[in-house]
Every structure is written in structure tokens, then in C-alpha cells.
Motif scaffolding. Sequence first.
Motif, PDB file in Angstrom:
ATOM      1  N   HIS A  29       0.756  -1.059   0.158  1.00 38.37           N
ATOM      2  CA  HIS A  29      -0.209  -0.024  -0.047  1.00 38.37           C
ATOM      3  C   HIS A  29       0.836   1.229   0.182  1.00 38.37           C
ATOM      4  O   HIS A  29       2.203   1.142   0.190  1.00 38.37           O
ATOM      5  CB  HIS A  29      -0.883  -0.218   1.204  1.00 38.37           C
ATOM      6  CG  HIS A  29      -0.362   0.126   2.322  1.00 38.37           C
ATOM      7  ND1 HIS A  29      -0.162   1.116   3.241  1.00 38.37           N
ATOM      8  CD2 HIS A  29       0.148  -1.125   3.262  1.00 38.37           C
ATOM      9  CE1 HIS A  29       0.492   1.140   4.351  1.00 38.37           C
ATOM     10  NE2 HIS A  29       0.641  -0.006   4.488  1.00 38.37           N
ATOM     11  N   GLY A  30       0.296   2.489  -0.275  1.00 35.08           N
ATOM     12  CA  GLY A  30       0.966   3.682  -0.318  1.00 35.08           C
ATOM     13  C   GLY A  30      -0.129   4.492  -1.244  1.00 35.08           C
ATOM     14  O   GLY A  30      -0.927   4.191  -1.937  1.00 35.08           O
ATOM     15  N   LYS A  31       0.397   5.872  -1.095  1.00 38.72           N
ATOM     16  CA  LYS A  31      -0.267   6.885  -1.784  1.00 38.72           C
ATOM     17  C   LYS A  31      -0.216   6.528  -3.225  1.00 38.72           C
ATOM     18  O   LYS A  31       0.560   5.923  -3.849  1.00 38.72           O
ATOM     19  CB  LYS A  31       0.226   8.268  -1.454  1.00 38.72           C
ATOM     20  CG  LYS A  31       0.274   8.701  -0.103  1.00 38.72           C
ATOM     21  CD  LYS A  31       0.787   9.909   0.107  1.00 38.72           C
ATOM     22  CE  LYS A  31       0.595  10.471   1.567  1.00 38.72           C
ATOM     23  NZ  LYS A  31       1.589  11.390   1.829  1.00 38.72           N
ATOM     24  N   SER A  34       3.070   6.066  -5.464  1.00 38.91           N
ATOM     25  CA  SER A  34       4.115   5.811  -4.715  1.00 38.91           C
ATOM     26  C   SER A  34       5.020   4.388  -5.405  1.00 38.91           C
ATOM     27  O   SER A  34       6.001   4.108  -5.083  1.00 38.91           O
ATOM     28  CB  SER A  34       3.577   5.583  -3.259  1.00 38.91           C
ATOM     29  OG  SER A  34       2.622   4.463  -3.502  1.00 38.91           O
ATOM     30  N   LYS A  36       3.595   1.473  -6.405  1.00 38.18           N
ATOM     31  CA  LYS A  36       2.774   0.026  -6.306  1.00 38.18           C
ATOM     32  C   LYS A  36       2.792  -0.778  -7.824  1.00 38.18           C
ATOM     33  O   LYS A  36       3.110  -1.842  -7.671  1.00 38.18           O
ATOM     34  CB  LYS A  36       1.314   0.252  -5.797  1.00 38.18           C
ATOM     35  CG  LYS A  36       1.360   0.978  -4.476  1.00 38.18           C
ATOM     36  CD  LYS A  36      -0.121   1.145  -3.960  1.00 38.18           C
ATOM     37  CE  LYS A  36      -0.982   2.042  -4.680  1.00 38.18           C
ATOM     38  NZ  LYS A  36      -0.663   3.360  -4.926  1.00 38.18           N
ATOM     39  N   THR A 332      -2.036  -4.781  -4.247  1.00 45.73           N
ATOM     40  CA  THR A 332      -1.844  -3.537  -4.120  1.00 45.73           C
ATOM     41  C   THR A 332      -3.051  -2.622  -3.864  1.00 45.73           C
ATOM     42  O   THR A 332      -4.160  -3.231  -4.264  1.00 45.73           O
ATOM     43  CB  THR A 332      -1.210  -2.640  -5.453  1.00 45.73           C
ATOM     44  OG1 THR A 332      -2.083  -2.529  -6.526  1.00 45.73           O
ATOM     45  CG2 THR A 332       0.185  -3.443  -5.926  1.00 45.73           C
ATOM     46  N   ALA A 336      -4.934   1.968   3.361  1.00 46.20           N
ATOM     47  CA  ALA A 336      -4.017   1.476   4.443  1.00 46.20           C
ATOM     48  C   ALA A 336      -4.655   0.551   5.396  1.00 46.20           C
ATOM     49  O   ALA A 336      -3.980   0.139   6.542  1.00 46.20           O
ATOM     50  CB  ALA A 336      -3.142   2.632   5.070  1.00 46.20           C
ATOM     51  N   GLU A 337      -6.035   0.589   5.250  1.00 50.68           N
ATOM     52  CA  GLU A 337      -6.911  -0.341   6.447  1.00 50.68           C
ATOM     53  C   GLU A 337      -7.230  -1.598   5.807  1.00 50.68           C
ATOM     54  O   GLU A 337      -8.036  -1.487   4.589  1.00 50.68           O
ATOM     55  CB  GLU A 337      -7.938   0.591   6.983  1.00 50.68           C
ATOM     56  CG  GLU A 337      -7.114   1.451   8.298  1.00 50.68           C
ATOM     57  CD  GLU A 337      -7.351   2.798   7.659  1.00 50.68           C
ATOM     58  OE1 GLU A 337      -8.329   3.364   7.125  1.00 50.68           O
ATOM     59  OE2 GLU A 337      -6.540   3.551   7.803  1.00 50.68           O
ATOM     60  N   THR A 346       2.156  -6.311   5.582  1.00 47.17           N
ATOM     61  CA  THR A 346       1.732  -5.056   4.777  1.00 47.17           C
ATOM     62  C   THR A 346       3.419  -4.607   4.310  1.00 47.17           C
ATOM     63  O   THR A 346       4.051  -4.614   5.099  1.00 47.17           O
ATOM     64  CB  THR A 346       0.740  -3.859   5.411  1.00 47.17           C
ATOM     65  OG1 THR A 346       1.475  -3.829   6.693  1.00 47.17           O
ATOM     66  CG2 THR A 346      -0.556  -4.381   5.610  1.00 47.17           C
ATOM     67  N   ASN A 348       4.594  -0.886   3.367  1.00 47.22           N
ATOM     68  CA  ASN A 348       4.186   0.524   2.899  1.00 47.22           C
ATOM     69  C   ASN A 348       5.205   1.297   2.193  1.00 47.22           C
ATOM     70  O   ASN A 348       6.394   1.494   2.496  1.00 47.22           O
ATOM     71  CB  ASN A 348       4.219   1.205   4.411  1.00 47.22           C
ATOM     72  CG  ASN A 348       3.710   2.553   4.359  1.00 47.22           C
ATOM     73  OD1 ASN A 348       3.479   3.258   3.069  1.00 47.22           O
ATOM     74  ND2 ASN A 348       3.547   3.330   5.225  1.00 47.22           N
ATOM     75  N   GLY A 350       5.775   4.166   1.223  1.00 46.60           N
ATOM     76  CA  GLY A 350       6.032   5.347   1.803  1.00 46.60           C
ATOM     77  C   GLY A 350       7.308   5.211   2.229  1.00 46.60           C
ATOM     78  O   GLY A 350       8.349   6.252   2.499  1.00 46.60           O
ATOM     79  N   CYS A 352       9.676   2.687   1.806  1.00 38.95           N
ATOM     80  CA  CYS A 352      10.505   1.863   0.882  1.00 38.95           C
ATOM     81  C   CYS A 352      11.172   2.521   0.091  1.00 38.95           C
ATOM     82  O   CYS A 352      12.418   2.233  -0.285  1.00 38.95           O
ATOM     83  CB  CYS A 352       9.896   0.731   0.228  1.00 38.95           C
ATOM     84  SG  CYS A 352       9.411  -0.683   1.222  1.00 38.95           S
TER      85      CYS A 352
END
Length: 353
Positions: A29-31, A34, A36, A332, A336-337, A346, A348, A350, A352
Motif C-alpha cells: 500500500h501507499g499513496k 508511490s 505500487k 496493491t 492502509a486499512e 503489509t 508501506n 512510503g 521503501c
Amino acid sequence: MQLQALYLKNFRNYADACIRFAPGLNIIHGKNASGKTNLLEAISLFMTGRSFRTPHLSDLISFGSNSFYLEAHFCKNGVDQVLKISSDGLQRKIVLNSTPLPTLSALLGILMGVILSPEDINLIKGLPSFRRQFLDLQIAKVSPIYLHHLSRYNKAMKVRNFLLRKQDLSTIDIWEEEMASSGAFVTLERVKVVEEIEKLGVPLQESISKSTESLQLRYKSPALHSKEIAAYLRAHYIKQRPREIEIGSTLTGPHKDDLLVFLQGKEARLFGSEGQMRSCVATLRLAEWHHMRLQSSELPLLCIDDIGISLDNSREESLYRMLADFGQVFVTSPKAEFPSLSSPHTINLGVCV
Ligand SMILES: Nc1ncnc2c1ncn2[C@@H]1O[C@H](COP(=O)(O)OP(=O)(O)OP(=O)(O)O)[C@@H](O)[C@H]1O
Ligand SMILES: [Mg+2]
């Protein structure tokens, strides 16, 4: 089979990153933007040698760099191995452990897996060619002779179309004979794989839709109205010649056939909602995974880009629950939940990239 880690250098938005994976479900996950999809693209490159987003290797190199380098650490049949792919945008170099692989086809089958991506909606909404390719790739994985017949058919058709345009029918029957025999082989193999995929897909569609939808697949070909497909095609090519001379191409045969997808007896493409079509596409890819599984001693990988796109909470939860049966899975999500999962692994992005 388990992908343990991926090292990425100058690949898309990854300048230099190492990402470790867990054995079961991995949620990336990530914005937005980002990286994915880029990460799944790197995994798919190891599975097929090709990107599912672009035909150009140069697109994969980070802006401002000259080449990319990828390393996959994985365990197969109990043996730890390393697969490396690098490219300067023109040539592709592939090395398994310390042995260079001479061709792209030598790569196929090392890291086996299936990718479900948002673009796969084309399997329902897109041109028939997407659906024919979906069938062709699955048959080709288990039957090398299928590729021989498919390419024999296409080559003969190219010559026939050339002769039609030249209005030279002196040798056309030789090419029509090739098209009829290889075309019949291709048609029958596609009918067979459609039956297999339908059998595997029916319980999957039931699980995603909580038993509210039944799936049917049908291979659509006028040649199937006849008992003897080669004879039908042969006769049809002769009959159609005058009309096809006018347009300079062949109007009937496996290159025009289609795969029809039905939900509750209605064609999904015409009557399905967005969520129903997305569910169907997931079903087709998961069925493809099962089909691949039947041919392999190891569990193939499963990658899902943007899981849950257009699915309501109930369908998304069903899909997550089903993933427990699929070995190592990479999904992906911009979220985040994951309320339906107790303790997911998970990653993240953001932190990595
Ligand atoms: N060759 C490249 N070099 C550098 N950056 C690139 C390259 N190709 C794509 N990118 C960038 O990589 C970023 C991440 O793209 P990606 O598609 O992986 O995002 P994502 O996390 O899947 O986002 P979304 O949630 O919107 O789907 C984008 O900003 C894109 O512009
Ligand atoms: Mg994405």
C-alpha cells in the motif's frame, strides 16, 4: 514457490530499493504514484519477460538513467535461486543463478504466475482480440503444438489475403487447406480451454458474489454449427472468395471468433454492472491461476493491482478471503486499512522507495 525479495535499481521510480516479501498474502500500500503498480510490473517482468503496461523496455528505465537492473530472490522446489534482468532499453540480459539465459522463452516457467490488473477489464469490455489472446496464452503454456498451428493459420491467411488482393486464385486452395486444418485445431483447443476455465471459474464467481451470480462461458464461432470444422472452413473460404476479393481479407475463421461471458444467462459485456464485470475479470484471472496450478508442481504467484477497484465491501471481503487458497499473493491498494484481515503482512511504499 516463494518470492523472498526483490532488488530494484533505476527501475521506474525506484532508484535503489530492496523489498522483502512474506510467504502468504502481501499487501503493498501507499499513496497514488508511490510505485505500487511499478513493483508488480517488476514481478511480472520475471514471470513473462514483458511488462503488462508497455511494450518498450526503455520506458522501464528511471528518467535520467541509462539502464535498469532487477534481482529476484526466490525459492522453488526447496532450492534458493536468484534471477536477474537488466536492460539498456534495447537489449535484455537475463541470468539465472550464474547462467545467462539465451532467449526470452528460456525465462518462461521459472517464476510462474498470473497478474490481474485494472486494464484486464478489456477481457469483458474490449475487442474480441483480448479474449482470444487470453485463451491462446493459456493453451500455449501447456501445448507447444498449439502455437505451431496458430502461427501456421495466421501465415497462410496472410498469403490468402495477399492473393485475394491480387485477384490471383491459382494457388489459393493450398493456403485455404492449411487454414482449414490448422483453424480446426485452434478452434477445438479453444473450445476445450473455455470448458476448463468455466469449470474452474463457476465456484470462484459464486464465492465473490456470495452465490448471487452464476457464470457461463461460451466460445463463439460459426464453425461450431458444423460437425466437421475443417470441412466447414474449407467450404466457407471457397464460397466467400468473390466477396472477400472485394475487401481483400478473410472474414471467417478463428481470427474472428470470440469468448462470450455470461452472468445469470445475460452477456456481462452488455448487461453487467461495473462491479459485476470487475468480479468476472477477477474470476477469469483466478481461474487462469488454477489452470496453471494444474500443470505445475509448485503454487504459481498471484499479483493483483488495485484490488477492490469498483467492488463493494462485501465483494472485496470475499475476494480477500478467497486469496488464502492462492499461495503467495501480492496485492496493491492505495488504502492502509484492511478491516476484513486479522494480521496482514503489509508493505508501506512510503517508507521503501
Ligand atoms: N521511467 C520512469 N522513471 C521514473 N519514474 C517513473 C517512470 N515511469 C513511471 N514513473 C513514475 O512512477 C510513479 C509511480 O507509478 P505507479 O504507477 O507505480 O504508482 P501507483 O503507486 O501504482 O499509483 P496509483 O495508486 O495511482 O495506481 C509515477 O509518479 C510515475 O510517473
Ligand atoms: Mg497503480
